[in-house]
Scaffold this active site. Sequence first.
Site, PDB file in Angstrom:
ATOM      1  N   GLY A   1      46.978   9.080  -3.418  1.00 12.36           N
ATOM      2  CA  GLY A   1      47.999   8.992  -4.456  1.00 12.36           C
ATOM      3  C   GLY A   1      47.399   8.757  -5.826  1.00 12.36           C
ATOM      4  O   GLY A   1      48.120   8.627  -6.806  1.00 12.36           O
ATOM      5  N   CYS A   2      46.088   8.676  -5.888  1.00 12.07           N
ATOM      6  CA  CYS A   2      45.375   8.523  -7.159  1.00 12.07           C
ATOM      7  C   CYS A   2      44.697   9.856  -7.474  1.00 12.07           C
ATOM      8  O   CYS A   2      44.155  10.498  -6.579  1.00 12.07           O
ATOM      9  CB  CYS A   2      44.305   7.438  -7.059  1.00 12.07           C
ATOM     10  SG  CYS A   2      44.936   5.800  -6.707  1.00 12.07           S
ATOM     11  N   GLN A   3      44.714  10.242  -8.739  1.00 14.71           N
ATOM     12  CA  GLN A   3      43.996  11.455  -9.126  1.00 14.71           C
ATOM     13  C   GLN A   3      42.494  11.234  -9.058  1.00 14.71           C
ATOM     14  O   GLN A   3      41.739  12.141  -8.759  1.00 14.71           O
ATOM     15  CB  GLN A   3      44.398  11.886 -10.531  1.00 14.71           C
ATOM     16  CG  GLN A   3      45.739  12.563 -10.580  1.00 14.71           C
ATOM     17  CD  GLN A   3      46.022  13.149 -11.947  1.00 14.71           C
ATOM     18  OE1 GLN A   3      45.478  12.703 -12.960  1.00 14.71           O
ATOM     19  NE2 GLN A   3      46.879  14.146 -11.986  1.00 14.71           N
TER      20      GLN A   3
END
Length: 138
Positions: free
Chosen positions: A50-52
């Site tokens: 969910g983190c770039q």
Amino acid sequence: MAVLPDKEKLLRNFTRCANWEEKYLYIIELGQRLAELNPQDRNPQNTIHGCQSQVWIVMRRNANGIIELQGDSDAAIVKGLMAVVFILYHQMTAQDIVHFDVRPWFEKMALAQHLTPSRSQGLEAMIRAIRAKAATLS
């Protein structure tokens, strides 16, 4: 945990910054203070989805039942935000983490409105992952 301020000092230091450029630099500095993450801990089990950016968080319970957090990211600002989260959860048990709401602290810091949507989503992903893992440990 590395030499990081406690919650109250974090808030004091943050509010003393003259502008958001200084606040971002302070957040990055906090990330630089985190202890080096062991290379073998950079694995899929510790990856935060969910983190770039690439983000790894390791949680361990010490002999006193306190959760110890370690982590790393390939993005300086994300690593700094991770340090902020670690400060907020410092010296807590797994059950404390599950029940502790970080949002009021972010509101006091006016953090959410100064992050890009992708950074906000990444921050939320880190918090969700920590709380979910804490729930399995409590």
